[in-house]
Each structure stands twice: as C-alpha cells, then as structure tokens.
Design an enzyme around this catalytic site. Structure first.
Site, PDB file in Angstrom:
ATOM      1  N   CYS A 123       2.423   6.891  19.985  1.00 46.21           N
ATOM      2  CA  CYS A 123       3.438   6.759  21.031  1.00 46.21           C
ATOM      3  C   CYS A 123       4.548   5.808  20.609  1.00 46.21           C
ATOM      4  O   CYS A 123       5.692   5.958  21.004  1.00 46.21           O
ATOM      5  CB  CYS A 123       2.810   6.268  22.314  1.00 46.21           C
ATOM      6  N   THR A 148      11.974  -8.332 -10.484  1.00 41.13           N
ATOM      7  CA  THR A 148      11.398  -9.665 -10.652  1.00 41.13           C
ATOM      8  C   THR A 148      10.127  -9.806  -9.827  1.00 41.13           C
ATOM      9  O   THR A 148      10.092  -9.422  -8.659  1.00 41.13           O
ATOM     10  CB  THR A 148      12.432 -10.726 -10.220  1.00 41.13           C
ATOM     11  N   GLN A 183      -7.620  -0.224   3.241  1.00 36.78           N
ATOM     12  CA  GLN A 183      -8.527  -0.789   4.251  1.00 36.78           C
ATOM     13  C   GLN A 183      -9.824  -1.289   3.627  1.00 36.78           C
ATOM     14  O   GLN A 183     -10.570  -2.019   4.274  1.00 36.78           O
ATOM     15  CB  GLN A 183      -8.862   0.264   5.318  1.00 36.78           C
ATOM     16  N   HIS A 221      -1.827  -7.834   2.653  1.00 31.29           N
ATOM     17  CA  HIS A 221      -1.848  -8.257   4.057  1.00 31.29           C
ATOM     18  C   HIS A 221      -2.982  -7.643   4.862  1.00 31.29           C
ATOM     19  O   HIS A 221      -3.153  -7.956   6.037  1.00 31.29           O
ATOM     20  CB  HIS A 221      -0.482  -8.012   4.728  1.00 31.29           C
ATOM     21  N   SER A 254      -3.380  -3.491  -0.662  1.00 34.69           N
ATOM     22  CA  SER A 254      -2.294  -4.251  -0.064  1.00 34.69           C
ATOM     23  C   SER A 254      -2.810  -5.594   0.450  1.00 34.69           C
ATOM     24  O   SER A 254      -3.811  -5.646   1.169  1.00 34.69           O
ATOM     25  CB  SER A 254      -1.714  -3.445   1.103  1.00 34.69           C
ATOM     26  N   GLY A 271       0.798  -1.225   0.000  1.00 32.20           N
ATOM     27  CA  GLY A 271       0.000   0.000   0.000  1.00 32.20           C
ATOM     28  C   GLY A 271       0.829   1.274   0.000  1.00 32.20           C
ATOM     29  O   GLY A 271       0.525   2.228  -0.709  1.00 32.20           O
ATOM     30  N   ASN A 295      -8.149   4.079   8.260  1.00 32.89           N
ATOM     31  CA  ASN A 295      -7.567   2.941   8.988  1.00 32.89           C
ATOM     32  C   ASN A 295      -7.693   3.061  10.506  1.00 32.89           C
ATOM     33  O   ASN A 295      -7.559   2.083  11.208  1.00 32.89           O
ATOM     34  CB  ASN A 295      -6.104   2.755   8.595  1.00 32.89           C
TER      35      ASN A 295
HETATM   36  C1  LIG Z   1      -1.752  -0.382   6.031  1.00 33.55           C
HETATM   37  C2  LIG Z   1      -2.108   0.824   5.247  1.00 33.55           C
HETATM   38  C3  LIG Z   1      -1.237   1.382   4.303  1.00 33.55           C
HETATM   39  C4  LIG Z   1       0.148   0.825   4.084  1.00 33.55           C
HETATM   40  O1  LIG Z   1       0.101  -0.413   3.435  1.00 33.55           O
HETATM   41  P1  LIG Z   1       1.426  -1.337   3.461  1.00 33.55           P
HETATM   42  O2  LIG Z   1       1.096  -2.467   2.545  1.00 33.55           O
HETATM   43  O3  LIG Z   1       1.587  -1.787   4.866  1.00 33.55           O
HETATM   44  O4  LIG Z   1       2.541  -0.518   2.952  1.00 33.55           O
HETATM   45  C5  LIG Z   1      -1.641   2.477   3.585  1.00 33.55           C
HETATM   46  N1  LIG Z   1      -2.866   3.011   3.769  1.00 33.55           N
HETATM   47  C6  LIG Z   1      -3.742   2.511   4.656  1.00 33.55           C
HETATM   48  C7  LIG Z   1      -5.085   3.133   4.782  1.00 33.55           C
HETATM   49  C8  LIG Z   1      -3.393   1.408   5.433  1.00 33.55           C
HETATM   50  O5  LIG Z   1      -4.264   0.929   6.315  1.00 33.55           O
END
Ligand SMILES: *Cc1c(COP(=O)(O)O)cnc(C)c1O
Length: 393
Positions: free
Chosen positions: A326, A238, A180, A202, A200, A72, A152
């Site tokens: 924090c 790659t 998100q 994950h 993204s 992301g 997020n």
């Molecule tokens: C997690 C997140 C990202 C970053 O994505 P990554 O794959 O961890 O670099 C960007 N934008 C939002 C809203 C996210 O929740």
C-alpha cells in the site's frame, strides 16, 4: 512519541553502538582515500582489507572473492544483469522464484524486455520452492539460478544446499539473495555450492548504503560500475571506508554470537506467535513453521485490512509492516502471500513483525495485548465479520 517498539527489523536494523565506534575514526581522523599512495592512506586501506578478510572468513570465501557494494539491491542487480551480459552467448534463460525481493524480480522483468526468458518458480504453502520443478526448469540455455536464501516477508528459509547441488550438477551458476540471512544464519559458500551471494550491512545491525557481493573466483562477470580500479576494477568508485569498516565489525559481532542470539530471539518470537494464535481468532501464521528466520513472525487476520492495522499499532508506538504494497500506492496484496496460495482478501490482512536482539518478552507481550485489542476493534466495525460469526454458529 512515548513508547517505541520497533518490530520492523526486516526493513532495517539499528546500528550497534560498537559498530558506530568502529566507524568514527574513518570519518574524521583518517578520511584518506584508501587507494592513495602516501602513508596516511595506509590505515584506511588496511581497514578495508581487514573487513574484506573478516567477511570472507565468515562465509568460507577468499578475500578476493568479496566485492564491496552499495547494498543488497546493487548486489542483486549486479549478479543478474552481470550474468545476462557475460553469458548471453551461452543462453538467455534465467530461473528465479515468485517470492524474490523486488531487486531480483524487477531486474528479471527488465531483462525480459531485453529478450531474456525468465522462469518464475512457484512455491508451496510455506513459501518453499519445489526442487523437482527447479530441476525440470533447467534448459541447455539456462545461465543463472537466482533463489533467495531467506524470504524477507514470511521468513522462510529456502533449501539452499539442495539448490546449490542441482545448479552444480547442471553446470548453471547459482546466485542467492542472502540479505535477510547473512549475519543471522550460518552460510558456507563451498558447502552450499553458492557461486554468487548478495548481502547488506543494514540488515545485520550495520550501516545503511553498504553491502557486499561474493563472487566465486571462477565467475567472470564484467564490471558493474565502470570507473576506477577499486574492487578489482569491477566496482569503480571511492570506497565507503566508514561503511565498510562498520559492516566488517557488524559481521564479526553477528558471527560471534549467532547461535545464541538466534535461540534467544526465536524463543521470544515463539512466545509472540503462540499468544497471537491462541488469543486472536481466525489468525494464521504465514511461512514455514520451522525453517524460518529466528526473528520473523508473519500473520494474516481475516476481515482486517493490513493498512488499518498498521495505523492503529502505530498509535500504540509499535512499528510493524504489512505484506501489502500500500505504501507504494498500489492496492495489490503482497506477491509473496499470493504465491503461497492465499486469496486476495486474506492476503490483505497481513502483518509482519520482525524482532531484534534487543526485543524483550515484555515488548512482545505488549504487542500481543495491543494487537488483540486492535483486531477486536477493527472487526467490531466489519459487517463481513459479523455475518461470518453468525454463520459459524
Ligand atoms: C532489504 C533487502 C534487499 C535490499 O537491500 P538494500 O541494501 O536495502 O538495497 C534485497 N533483498 C532482500 C531479501 C532484502 O530483505
């Protein structure tokens, strides 16, 4: 640790076992470079293109409009820096919001140092941008509107359709950080007039370090990573074959039961919210009451430090997150909570709980019980709270 209740799915999600299975062959049996000419490379090439087709289909795009990335943050950087570079002769003005992820905000701040001008739109008390302010902010030299699909921290879903319509009416490109949202809420790039989108893996039960960017055919940005001819020569390097395959599988599963999974997780989340608001005094829910991600709950507890809350919940096996930064060594409260108008002292006592599809009613009941006890305990040590309660009487 005995018990583990993971309620930090906005930070990352667990890989689905089926996704892991789909990735496995591309680590060991077929490790080929998909760009090689021999037959052995055919299978990994097909797998990558299959994933591209799947993802394109899910957002109403063409496969050639999907670019695989490292996640992301990369997608956000590419869209914003790419536009700045490609369109600087047209103008140097960008519009975004105050509640974006730092991948967007810090990229915009970087561009400001390069001579670009950025308008950071305010949001209302629920974290929604105001459409009239967006339209008023557009100037002849505006080259990009970048507004996130869903936030997020507080889970608020932005009026993407209306933003897309405004962008289109004024001939300005529209990028949305959908990290998100993708895999959790339906997205159709044509219906919503989205020109660019970042996602993204994950964040939807796929692997880390892989994502995709959608770029409409008509959007002519330059390469982000110069190198080989991968990804139509716009993102050299790659291909992360197992990652891409896993992301494709995760996307497919997410799409197949999105509505049902969303309803189920929202019901459990709503039970959590109801218990917290009913049983813990001086608690508030942050974010939009209805237009929010199905798995997100974000609270503020007055007279509580978010960090202390996290530590005490951790001792009970609960993984949660605070809006405050924090962890990065800063004592500033969350920029999102400040943007929705919370005063510093209240924004400091924030807690984000983000559920997964595996989270059960028993899990959230345990969390509600624990939270109640922890908040009570922390407040019992707070002279401010004591005074406050006295004054209420
Ligand atoms: C997690 C997140 C990202 C970053 O994505 P990554 O794959 O961890 O670099 C960007 N934008 C939002 C809203 C996210 O929740």
């Amino acid at each position: 640790m005995e018990k583990l209740i993971y309620l930090d799915n906005a930070a990352t999600t667990a890989l689905r076992p089926e996704v892991f299975e789909s990735m496995k062959p591309y680590f060991m049996e077929n490790y080929s470079n998909p760009n090689s000419v021999y037959t052995f490379a055919q299978q990994s090439r097909n797998a990558v293109e299959e994933a591209r087709k799947t993802i394109a289909g899910l957002i109403g795009a063409q496969p050639k409009e999907i670019y695989f990335t490292g996640g992301g943050s990369e997608g956000d950087n590419w869209a914003i820096k790419g536009c700045a570079q490609a369109l600087s002769s047209k103008g140097k003005h960008i519009i975004t919001s105050k509640i974006e992820h730092h991948a967007v905000l810090h990229t915009c701040e970087y561009l400001e140092k390069q001579g670009f001008e950025v308008t950071y739109l305010d949001v209302d008390e629920y974290g929604v941008i105001r459409l009239d302010e967006l339209e008023q902010a557009i100037r002849p030299d505006t080259i990009l509107i970048s507004i996130m699909f869903a936030n997020n921290e507080i889970g608020t879903i932005e009026p993407v359709r209306e933003i897309g319509a405004i962008a289109k009416k004024h001939g300005v490109l529209f990028h949305t950080d959908a990290v998100q949202a993708f895999g959790h809420v339906p997205i159709d790039v044509d219906e919503l007039n989205i020109d660019m989108l970042s996602a993204s893996a994950h964040k939807f039960y796929g692997p880390k370090g892989v994502g995709f960017s959608y770029m409409r055919n008509s959007v002519k940005l330059g390469a982000f990573i110069h190198g080989g001819a991968q990804e139509r020569a716009r993102r050299g390097g790659t291909s992360n074959v197992p990652g891409i395959v896993g992301m494709g599988r995760a996307a497919q599963i997410a799409a197949s039961d999105m509505e049902e999974a969303g309803r189920k997780v929202a019901a459990i989340r709503d039970h959590l919210i109801e218990r917290v608001l009913n049983e813990i005094p001086y608690a508030r829910l942050n974010g939009h009451p209805a237009d929010r991600l199905p798995n997100n709950a974000n609270f503020c507890f007055r007279f509580i430090e978010g960090e202390s809350l996290l530590i005490m919940l951790d001792q009970k096996g609960i993984c949660a997150s605070s809006g405050s930064a924090c962890t990065s060594g800063s004592l500033d409260p969350s920029h999102v909570l400040l943007a929705i108008g919370l005063p510093h002292e209240i924004a400091h006592g924030s807690l984000r709980l983000t559920l997964s599809e595996e989270t059960t009613m028993e899990d959230v009941d345990y969390v509600a019980d624990s939270l109640k006890a922890v908040v009570e305990r922390l407040r019992s040590m707070s002279p401010l709270y004591e005074d406050f309660v006295k004054n209420q009487k």
